[in-house]
Design an enzyme around this catalytic site. Structure first.
Site, short mmCIF file in Angstrom:
data_model
loop_
_atom_site.label_atom_id
_atom_site.label_comp_id
_atom_site.label_asym_id
_atom_site.label_seq_id
_atom_site.Cartn_x
_atom_site.Cartn_y
_atom_site.Cartn_z
N ARG A 16 0.79 -1.29 0.07
CA ARG A 16 0.06 0.18 0.11
C ARG A 16 0.85 1.22 0.12
NH1 ARG A 16 -3.79 -0.47 5.01
NH2 ARG A 16 -2.04 -1.77 5.71
N GLU A 17 1.84 1.08 -0.84
CA GLU A 17 2.97 2.26 -1.02
C GLU A 17 2.05 3.62 -1.09
OE1 GLU A 17 3.41 -0.45 -2.19
OE2 GLU A 17 5.67 -1.12 -2.14
N LYS A 19 -1.17 4.38 -0.83
CA LYS A 19 -1.63 4.99 0.31
C LYS A 19 -1.06 5.74 1.24
CE LYS A 19 -4.04 3.20 4.46
NZ LYS A 19 -5.37 3.83 4.34
N LYS A 121 -20.45 3.97 -5.99
CA LYS A 121 -19.75 2.60 -6.64
C LYS A 121 -19.72 2.43 -8.15
CE LYS A 121 -21.84 -0.76 -4.88
NZ LYS A 121 -20.90 -2.22 -4.57
N GLU A 493 -19.75 -3.18 20.49
CA GLU A 493 -19.05 -3.56 19.65
C GLU A 493 -17.57 -3.15 19.63
OE1 GLU A 493 -20.71 -3.37 15.55
OE2 GLU A 493 -22.77 -3.33 16.31
N GLU A 614 -25.93 -3.68 -2.47
CA GLU A 614 -24.68 -3.71 -3.16
C GLU A 614 -24.85 -4.98 -4.02
OE1 GLU A 614 -21.70 -1.86 -0.16
OE2 GLU A 614 -21.15 -3.31 -1.50
N HIS A 703 -22.20 10.46 9.53
CA HIS A 703 -20.89 10.98 8.70
C HIS A 703 -20.22 12.26 8.76
CE1 HIS A 703 -22.82 7.64 6.74
NE2 HIS A 703 -21.87 7.14 6.72
N1 GLN Z 1 -24.00 -2.53 13.77
C1 GLN Z 1 -22.96 -1.96 12.69
C2 GLN Z 1 -22.33 -0.73 13.58
O1 GLN Z 1 -23.10 -0.08 14.32
C3 GLN Z 1 -23.55 -1.27 11.46
C4 GLN Z 1 -22.63 -0.85 10.59
C5 GLN Z 1 -23.04 -0.54 9.18
O2 GLN Z 1 -24.37 -0.67 9.02
N2 GLN Z 1 -22.21 -0.30 8.21
O3 GLN Z 1 -21.19 -0.30 13.32
#
Ligand code: GLN
Ligand code: ZN
Length: 764
Positions: A16-17, A19, A121, A493, A614, A703
């Site tokens: 990945r140079e 990058k 995409k 998570e 996707e 985001h």
């Molecule tokens: N459960 C995942 C999270 O909260 C869902 C991520 C996703 O939809 N890309 O990170």
């Protein structure tokens, strides 16, 4: 003699140079000259690696994205990025990445911010390109300097260069009209620029030029078909021979069009069905080259060279010099080199081919065709053995998995009662208020968490200490959610690096590369896991963490899983059985996990299907069968639970109006989706389709660093309530919070809870 060539090569570098060079440049730690020098060194190295081919692509390399390069070459740069000062490179990255308003010390020293171009995409791959922006007044002006410089580099390196261009029709099709004007209206302005480009290439002594028109693998309206005829009639330039390249699927109804355009050769992808071939052979004028993309540029498996030769030999006899061979598409979509995967299980490794190995296969095929199979006897034998070993491997074929698959019945995918009844039972059990609040699963992945995970992986942290670190994080996460007053909690998570890898690592049938990076966009790469064999879950994957989290609180704890379709779509998937079958195996593994969670007392379970959309085929006419098995897989994974267990699903794409029926068929009790950026406009789809179950339209754009106010959230929810009855609405963010900071997440969620309270009529 058969000619070998390549359509494109990975750019990012084995380690990945590119990058790292880009990221240093963006941080101001690397000068522009140094960046260009490193890019040139990579190109040089990549050409060397393709040196055995008869024709090598030039112009496929990009510092960020080849569509963006095309825009610059065509002098088509958004007005806003043509800022005052700064060099061409600076302008290029301005479009690619945008520039925040406060950035006053960049070379351009502009004070107003510049929005990045939109990214989307690239066909059905996981590569993202920068969307060209068109207006009725868009003009083009050729600037071929970069391509010509690279051609000169290639000439000096002794490369047999074949420049690669994105074709004018696909270029227009891939862009977006910003003012509602017809993009095809720009074709008359665009074509002279392409013609001048071809003239410039002819001036450099180029003979073959590859022009990519991947939209030939999609459904085309009459005007777009017509555009092809107009375009290629104008692109006839003395001295230049055009190889028109289509890929990612068969031509089908575009066959006649593609075969008869006034070009000198046609490249087709033969790895996704051979239906095209026989009719094409009849249609293709006798002077044209036919390039067959016989080696898959989309997966990581060795090709069956013997089988390929069986059908190629008669073709070679028939076509003679007119037969060319290539990978199906650019090798951009596969990892670079298997050589470096020394840690990979040797048996599995012997079944694989990355970009470099794929070119070796190509050359073997050509030698066998040109000199006879005897000339490459040993290599063919080795290929046959590797394939036989894969076919017979007990790690690929597990009788118990097959038996479980054969025992699947549609009944297993059906809930016992309809949603309305289930909802009543769930309400009794969960006792949630109106407008219940929840999150999508992940909480901020702090530097400490990532550090602990890395140390554990490297063996520097023992299992006990790792567990303690994760438990501490889970506890923090639960406490924060309680303090915020959220209704349905999650464990956060912390233990997950990636939502697919985490599960793949615990399932039999998955392998992981160390350097199998594939460019996703710009400097960002992903390392898709390799799904090589029958999928089996040997033990619970999430139960312990979830149970621990649940033990810390009296509120409902939501278990968090990745769905079968997403696991499939974000992996390199075995090619020896239909994807539908592999997906169902994943579904059975997830189903076991769902039932174990339920047994452990977890009564709200979310199964993420971020990548369901996707997987949609390029042609709409093929959506139906895909959606049928994808939805069925989800149902098998999710719907084995009792009525009073609540199933959630989450999808983070924003366009789903055209598949709303399929989403309803999944029959999840609650679906959470991304809607905040579009100001709930996405919910328009619900005007036409009466979605029966509960829904959480995202109200916090994760985001963005912006923190929505309670008033904004209430506003959004009011808009949502115009489409969906209020008693079926949830309040939640757009997606997981793992990329954000706690300092942003806490106020945003606090506002979200305040908004929910005010919607319930409770004074703050
Ligand atoms: N459960 C995942 C999270 O909260 C869902 C991520 C996703 O939809 N890309 O990170
Ligand atoms: Zn999401």
């Amino acid at each position: 003699m058969v000619t070998t060539h390549n359509l494109g090569y990975p750019r990012i570098g084995k380690r990945r140079e590119l990058k790292f060079a880009l990221e240093s440049y963006w941080k101001g730690q690397l000068g522009a000259d140094e960046l260009e020098a490193q890019a040139a060194a990579l190109r040089r190295q990549h050409w060397d690696e393709q040196g055995g081919l008869d024709l090598v692509p030039v112009g496929d390399f990009s510092l960020y994205d080849h569509v963006l390069d095309t825009s610059f070459m065509l002098g088509h740069v958004p007005e806003r990025a043509r800022g005052p000062g700064g060099d061409a490179l600076d302008a290029y990255f301005r479009v690619a990445r945008g520039r925040p308003a406060q950035d006053r010390d960049g070379p351009a020293a502009c004070c107003a911010g510049v929005a990045a171009a939109e990214m989307t995409k690239w066909f059905d791959t996981n590569y993202h390109y920068m969307v060209p922006e068109f207006h009725a007044g868009t003009c083009f002006e050729l600037d071929a300097s970069r391509l010509l410089a690279q051609l000169e580099e290639a000439r000096q390196a002794g490369v047999r260069a074949k420049p690669v261009l994105l074709g004018p029709v696909s270029y227009l099709a891939l862009g977006k009209s910003k003012d509602g004007s017809d993009r095809l209206g720009l074709l008359p302005r665009l074509l002279p620029v392409y013609a001048r480009l071809l003239q410039a290439l002819a001036g450099q002594g180029v003979s073959w030029v590859q022009i990519d028109e991947p939209i030939l693998a999609t459904e085309l309206d009459m005007d777009w078909q017509q555009a092809f005829n107009v375009a290629y009639r104008q692109l006839r330039v003395p001295g230049i021979r055009i190889l028109l390249a289509s890929y990612f699927g068969p031509l089908l109804d575009n066959r006649y069009l593609a075969a008869n355009l006034p070009v000198d050769g046609l490249h087709v992808d033969t790895t996704r069905g051979l239906d095209d071939l026989a009719p094409l052979l009849n249609l293709l004028p006798a002077h044209k080259v036919l390039s067959l993309g016989v080696i898959s540029g989309r997966n990581v498996w060795k090709s069956d060279l013997g089988a390929l030769l069986d059908w190629l030999e008669p073709l070679a006899a028939r076509l003679g010099d007119r037969l060319w061979l290539a990978p199906s598409c650019s090798l951009l979509h596969v990892p670079m080199d298997l050589e470096s995967e020394t840690a990979l299980d040797p048996e599995i490794r012997s079944w694989l081919a990355f970009a470099r190995q794929k070119l070796d296969e190509l050359q073997l095929l050509a030698r066998a065709l040109n000199q006879g199979r005897e000339a490459v006897r040993d290599a063919l034998l080795a290929n046959r053995e590797a394939l036989a070993c894969r076919r017979a491997s007990a790690r690929v074929h597990r009788p118990e998995v097959r038996a479980a698959l054969d025992a699947v019945t549609p009944q297993m995918g059906r809930r016992r009662s309809v949603h309305a009844l289930r909802a009543a039972r769930q309400a009794e059990l969960l006792r949630l208020p109106a407008f219940p609040t929840t999150t999508i699963g992940s909480f901020p992945q702090t530097a400490q968490i990532r550090h602990a995970r890395a140390e554990y992986k490297a063996g520097r942290l023992d299992a006990e200490a790792y567990r303690a670190a994760m438990r501490a994080e889970i506890e923090r996460c639960v406490r924060e959610q309680e303090a915020l007053g959220l209704d349905v909690l999650v464990h956060g998570e912390a233990e997950r690096n990636d939502m697919v890898e985490y599960f793949g690592e615990q399932l039999e049938g998955y392998a992981f590369s160390r350097n199998g990076w594939v460019q996703s966009y710009g400097s960002r790469c992903v390392k898709p896991p390799i799904l090589f064999g029958d999928i089996r879950r040997t033990r619970p994957m999430t139960v312990e963490w979830t149970r621990f989290a649940a033990s810390l609180t009296a509120r409902p704890m939501k278990g968090m899983l990745t769905g079968p379709v997403t696991m499939l779509n974000w992996s390199f998937v075995r090619d020896d059985q239909p994807r539908a079958r592999t997906c169902m195996q994943l579904a059975l593994a997830i189903r076991d996990e769902v039932l174990d969670l339920q047994d452990a007392g977890v009564r709200v379970i979310q199964i993420d299907e971020a990548a369901l959309r996707e997987g949609l085929p390029l042609r709409r006419s093929q959506w139906e069968p895909y959606l049928a098995w994808a939805v069925e897989s989800f149902r098998i994974a999710a719907n084995g639970v009792a009525d009073d267990t609540q199933i959630h699903t989450h999808m983070c794409y924003s366009e789903f109006h055209d598949i709303l029926g399929a989403i309803a068929d999944m029959d999840a009790d609650v679906i959470t989706i991304e809607t905040s950026r579009s100001d709930m406009e996405l919910l328009d789809a619900f005007d036409r389709f009466d979605y029966p179950n509960q829904i959480g339209p995202g109200v916090y754009d994760i985001h963005s660093p912006n923190i929505p106010t309670p008033e904004q959230i209430v506003q959004l929810m009011r808009k949502a309530a115009q489409r969906i009855p209020a008693e079926r609405l949830w309040v939640n963010p757009d997606c997981g919070l793992k990329t954000r900071q706690w300092s942003e997440v806490l106020p945003a969620l606090s506002n979200m809870v305040a908004a929910a309270r005010s919607l319930r009529g409770i004074k703050a």
